[in-house]
Design an enzyme around this catalytic site. Structure first.
Site, PDB file in Angstrom:
ATOM      1  N   CYS A   1      54.916 -15.877  -9.068  1.00 43.38           N
ATOM      2  CA  CYS A   1      55.645 -16.790 -10.024  1.00 43.38           C
ATOM      3  C   CYS A   1      57.133 -16.003 -10.299  1.00 43.38           C
ATOM      4  O   CYS A   1      58.151 -16.535 -10.628  1.00 43.38           O
ATOM      5  CB  CYS A   1      55.310 -17.565 -11.034  1.00 43.38           C
ATOM      6  SG  CYS A   1      54.398 -16.380 -12.108  1.00 43.38           S
TER       7      CYS A   1
ATOM      8  N   GLY B   1      53.849 -29.848 -11.694  1.00 44.72           N
ATOM      9  CA  GLY B   1      53.837 -30.225 -12.949  1.00 44.72           C
ATOM     10  C   GLY B   1      54.650 -31.413 -13.198  1.00 44.72           C
ATOM     11  O   GLY B   1      54.134 -32.144 -14.197  1.00 44.72           O
TER      12      GLY B   1
ATOM     13  N   GLY C   1      51.009 -23.949 -11.410  1.00 44.35           N
ATOM     14  CA  GLY C   1      51.604 -24.137  -9.923  1.00 44.35           C
ATOM     15  C   GLY C   1      53.080 -24.272  -9.828  1.00 44.35           C
ATOM     16  O   GLY C   1      53.888 -24.040 -10.567  1.00 44.35           O
ATOM     17  N   SER C   2      53.099 -25.266  -8.745  1.00 45.08           N
ATOM     18  CA  SER C   2      54.523 -25.589  -8.287  1.00 45.08           C
ATOM     19  C   SER C   2      55.135 -26.420  -9.350  1.00 45.08           C
ATOM     20  O   SER C   2      54.620 -27.193 -10.078  1.00 45.08           O
ATOM     21  CB  SER C   2      54.539 -26.085  -6.962  1.00 45.08           C
ATOM     22  OG  SER C   2      53.856 -27.336  -7.040  1.00 45.08           O
TER      23      SER C   2
ATOM     24  N   GLU D   1      52.852 -23.816 -16.532  1.00 47.74           N
ATOM     25  CA  GLU D   1      53.230 -22.807 -15.965  1.00 47.74           C
ATOM     26  C   GLU D   1      53.742 -22.942 -14.625  1.00 47.74           C
ATOM     27  O   GLU D   1      52.932 -22.945 -13.724  1.00 47.74           O
ATOM     28  CB  GLU D   1      52.300 -21.607 -16.041  1.00 47.74           C
ATOM     29  CG  GLU D   1      51.824 -21.248 -17.504  1.00 47.74           C
ATOM     30  CD  GLU D   1      52.689 -20.530 -18.357  1.00 47.74           C
ATOM     31  OE1 GLU D   1      53.910 -20.021 -17.900  1.00 47.74           O
ATOM     32  OE2 GLU D   1      52.465 -20.370 -19.684  1.00 47.74           O
TER      33      GLU D   1
HETATM   34  P1  NAD Z   1      50.280 -25.901  -6.040  1.00 49.39           P
HETATM   35  O1  NAD Z   1      51.372 -26.685  -7.055  1.00 49.39           O
HETATM   36  O2  NAD Z   1      50.230 -26.154  -4.783  1.00 49.39           O
HETATM   37  O3  NAD Z   1      49.091 -26.046  -6.734  1.00 49.39           O
HETATM   38  C1  NAD Z   1      48.376 -25.565  -8.009  1.00 49.39           C
HETATM   39  C2  NAD Z   1      47.246 -26.092  -8.668  1.00 49.39           C
HETATM   40  O4  NAD Z   1      47.530 -27.436  -8.957  1.00 49.39           O
HETATM   41  C3  NAD Z   1      46.161 -26.167  -7.218  1.00 49.39           C
HETATM   42  O5  NAD Z   1      44.933 -25.960  -8.028  1.00 49.39           O
HETATM   43  C4  NAD Z   1      46.373 -27.630  -6.879  1.00 49.39           C
HETATM   44  O6  NAD Z   1      45.173 -28.126  -6.416  1.00 49.39           O
HETATM   45  C5  NAD Z   1      46.582 -28.269  -8.156  1.00 49.39           C
HETATM   46  N1  NAD Z   1      47.542 -29.664  -7.844  1.00 49.39           N
HETATM   47  C6  NAD Z   1      48.479 -30.088  -7.294  1.00 49.39           C
HETATM   48  N2  NAD Z   1      48.861 -31.221  -7.305  1.00 49.39           N
HETATM   49  C7  NAD Z   1      48.233 -31.642  -8.421  1.00 49.39           C
HETATM   50  C8  NAD Z   1      48.263 -33.084  -9.038  1.00 49.39           C
HETATM   51  N3  NAD Z   1      48.935 -33.733  -8.810  1.00 49.39           N
HETATM   52  N4  NAD Z   1      47.349 -33.058 -10.067  1.00 49.39           N
HETATM   53  C9  NAD Z   1      46.588 -32.409 -10.422  1.00 49.39           C
HETATM   54  N5  NAD Z   1      46.370 -31.076  -9.830  1.00 49.39           N
HETATM   55  C10 NAD Z   1      47.264 -30.709  -8.806  1.00 49.39           C
HETATM   56  O7  NAD Z   1      50.783 -24.332  -6.322  1.00 49.39           O
HETATM   57  P2  NAD Z   1      50.361 -22.960  -5.157  1.00 49.39           P
HETATM   58  O8  NAD Z   1      50.966 -23.136  -3.997  1.00 49.39           O
HETATM   59  O9  NAD Z   1      48.824 -22.834  -5.418  1.00 49.39           O
HETATM   60  O10 NAD Z   1      50.898 -21.925  -6.212  1.00 49.39           O
HETATM   61  C11 NAD Z   1      52.304 -21.479  -6.128  1.00 49.39           C
HETATM   62  C12 NAD Z   1      53.220 -21.992  -7.262  1.00 49.39           C
HETATM   63  O11 NAD Z   1      52.656 -21.931  -8.486  1.00 49.39           O
HETATM   64  C13 NAD Z   1      54.522 -21.499  -7.063  1.00 49.39           C
HETATM   65  O12 NAD Z   1      55.515 -22.387  -7.387  1.00 49.39           O
HETATM   66  C14 NAD Z   1      54.622 -20.333  -8.345  1.00 49.39           C
HETATM   67  O13 NAD Z   1      55.854 -19.951  -8.630  1.00 49.39           O
HETATM   68  C15 NAD Z   1      53.502 -21.171  -9.285  1.00 49.39           C
HETATM   69  N6  NAD Z   1      52.858 -20.143 -10.263  1.00 49.39           N
HETATM   70  C16 NAD Z   1      53.578 -20.389 -11.421  1.00 49.39           C
HETATM   71  C17 NAD Z   1      53.123 -19.407 -12.502  1.00 49.39           C
HETATM   72  C18 NAD Z   1      53.550 -19.393 -13.630  1.00 49.39           C
HETATM   73  O14 NAD Z   1      53.038 -18.694 -14.674  1.00 49.39           O
HETATM   74  N7  NAD Z   1      54.517 -20.012 -14.091  1.00 49.39           N
HETATM   75  C19 NAD Z   1      52.055 -18.639 -12.095  1.00 49.39           C
HETATM   76  C20 NAD Z   1      51.449 -18.642 -10.740  1.00 49.39           C
HETATM   77  C21 NAD Z   1      51.988 -19.367  -9.981  1.00 49.39           C
END
Ligand code: NAD
Length: 515
Positions: free
Chosen positions: A303, A252, A247-248, A269
């Site tokens: 991503c 992380g 995720g974002s 990731e």
């Molecule tokens: P996001 O960070 O909003 O959410 C991702 C996941 O994390 C969701 O399931 C969310 O519920 C969970 N989450 C959020 N905050 C949390 C916390 N504090 N504790 C535990 N879980 C939590 O991301 P998004 O908008 O769904 O996806 C887009 C982002 O993901 C972009 O920044 C993109 O670059 C990244 N991404 C990275 C990869 C990679 O492999 N590097 C792959 C896909 C997406």
């Protein structure tokens, strides 16, 4: 299902039934109207509501981890090649349901058909890879310095793996983690994105079917639906040995210290801000195709999306004209329509973020060359479709250094190769990168230790579209994790170093004398 658009899609019937059956399996019917606290499951295709799904409460999360933890005690002693049989069956079911699952991805994440099919293919590929891996979890044998001793490394299953995933690859990232974790002898608890729960329900149902078909324990995989709070609860559970979170960067930053505080392990990731260098010797026709796919594909919501183009000033005007021309011709619209190449943004917030980023870029002296215009669809007023934007920037300002999860390509120019590398690496993230050049020295320098600082560095292809055979992941704020192919499986196992003395003597290492 309240959305008339989806009602007109007969191909999704099978998965709808599968999803509904799977909900029944969890003991919950999809309610006609949402209760407070339910997940509202929407489609970006129309912006309409599909389902209300109950969020997992603290008891359900606890019970999912308890089941996964209990199942681990038998799963870890099941021989790895037998564990591979479960993953093999999952791969077969994915082949069988490829079209339906792709429809569900289009419906929920807005990917065009070809990319949605590609995402399912990626799942099938990782299943193949993991089945092979189930017979290759190799340890090393090292020469011992002591006579009559044998020194080896052995890899053991780790425990429960908590998978937290993002909306933009709603199922492939799950498959990367789950297929590999299962053959490694781990069990999995999956918290998918709150924006893509249906695809998760479908995959969970397929895995449950694979377990039933192969006589393997269904408890190896648990699904917990919910938002950030659900993710936090999973991440904090000390029985979860490894948290694999996608995720974002913001997410992380929150997850990593929580897991570290309990000495758990993380695979992170996170976001990227990927750049491509275009040298004067580049094949510009080829470069344009790679650039436009990487920048506008998946509506800029990968991503690995190309966000920064660093082009030599001698070819900048020509290349930019070619890119603008190609972007103008990209069909934006309904991702179910065969001709469409750019589908919707995931939601209105994503559109807002894009608009604000474009305003910031203009205020920084950027010139919008094309795109950024909303494409309204009368039948879908709540959906957010937008034309991919190309912005020429005087310098790499803060907005360029940030990841905006939308189709914006910033163009910067350079004079010397060294200058290009400095610009390229001068962002917090370090996921994917590429260079377009016919100069072999430049290509090699880009891949060398003082070239690109990213986890992925390509030559004469774009930044997106990785294969499963390589380890996938990035450096710096991208989190340092590696998933998928190569030796990424090691993150899902623990290593034991074993020394066996088969002699009648007891020599000590380093020549130490005692007793
Ligand atoms: P996001 O960070 O909003 O959410 C991702 C996941 O994390 C969701 O399931 C969310 O519920 C969970 N989450 C959020 N905050 C949390 C916390 N504090 N504790 C535990 N879980 C939590 O991301 P998004 O908008 O769904 O996806 C887009 C982002 O993901 C972009 O920044 C993109 O670059 C990244 N991404 C990275 C990869 C990679 O492999 N590097 C792959 C896909 C997406």
């Amino acid at each position: 299902m309240t959305d008339p658009y989806t009602a007109a899609l007969p191909d999704t019937d099978a998965l709808r039934i599968l999803a509904a059956k799977s909900l029944n399996r969890c003991g919950a019917e999809p309610p006609a109207e949402g209760d407070s606290g339910d997940l509202v499951c929407r489609t970006p295709v129309t912006g309409g509501t599909l389902f209300f799904l109950p969020c997992a409460g603290p008891d359900q999360i606890d019970s999912a981890v308890t089941t996964a933890h209990a199942t681990f005690s038998t799963w870890r002693t099941t021989p790895a090649p037998q564990r591979g049989r479960l993953v093999k069956r999952l791969g077969e079911l994915l082949v069988e349901h490829k079209g339906d699952l792709a429809d569900l991805i289009t419906l929920e994440a807005g990917k065009i058909r070809s990319e949605a099919l590609g995402e399912v293919q990626e799942m099938i590929d990782i299943c193949d890879f993991a089945v092979g891996l189930s017979r290759q979890l190799y340890g090393r044998t090292m020469p011992s310095e002591r006579p009559g001793h044998r020194l080896t490394e052995c890899w053991h299953p780790l425990g429960v793996v908590g998978v937290v995933s993002a909306f933009n690859f709603p199922v492939a990232v799950w498959a990367w983690n789950t297929a590999v974790a299962l053959v490694c002898g781990d069990t999995v608890v999956w918290k998918p994105s709150e924006r893509t729960p249906l695809t998760a329900v479908a995959c969970d149902a397929l895995l449950a079917r694979a377990a039933a078909d192969t006589g393997m324990p269904a408890g190896v995989h648990q699904l917990v639906l919910g938002d950030r709070a659900t993710g936090e609860r999973l991440v904090d559970d000390a029985r979860v040995a490894l948290v694999s979170a996608t995720g974002s960067v913001r997410m992380g930053r929150e997850v990593a210290p929580r897991v570290a505080a309990r000495f758990g392990r993380c695979v992170l990731e996170l976001g990227g801000n990927n750049g491509a260098v275009v040298a004067p010797s580049a094949d510009l026709d080829l470069a344009v195709r790679g650039i436009v796919f990487s920048a506008a594909g998946t509506a800029g919501q990968r991503c690995t999306t190309l966000r920064r183009l660093i082009v030599h000033e001698d070819v900048a005007d020509q290349l930019v004209d070619m890119i603008v021309h190609a972007c103008h011709r990209l069909p934006v619209g309904d991702p179910f329509a065969a001709a469409t190449l750019v589908g919707p943004l995931i939601d209105a917030q994503a559109y807002e973020a894009m608009t604000q980023a474009l305003e910031r870029a203009r205020a920084d002296g950027g010139k919008l060359l094309t795109g950024g215009e909303p494409r309204l669809r009368d039948e879908a007023p709540q959906a957010r479709y937008v034309t991919p934007a190309v912005v020429r920037m005087p310098t790499q300002t803060e907005i360029v250094r940030a990841e905006t999860f939308a189709p914006i390509l910033y163009v910067l120019t350079y004079r010397t190769f060294e200058e290009a590398i400095v610009l390229h690496n001068d962002v917090p993230q370090g996921l994917s990168s590429s260079i377009f050049t016919r100069d072999q020295r430049e290509a090699e320098r880009f891949l060398a230790v003082d070239g690109s600082d990213c986890g992925i560095a390509n030559v004469n292809i774009g930044t997106s579209g990785a294969e499963i055979g390589g380890a996938f992941g990035g450096e710096k704020a991208t989190g340092g994790g590696r998933e998928s192919g190569s030796d990424a499986w090691r993150a899902y196992m623990r290593r034991a170093t074993n020394t066996v003395n088969y002699s009648a003597e007891l020599p000590l290492a380093q020549g130490v004398a005692f007793l």
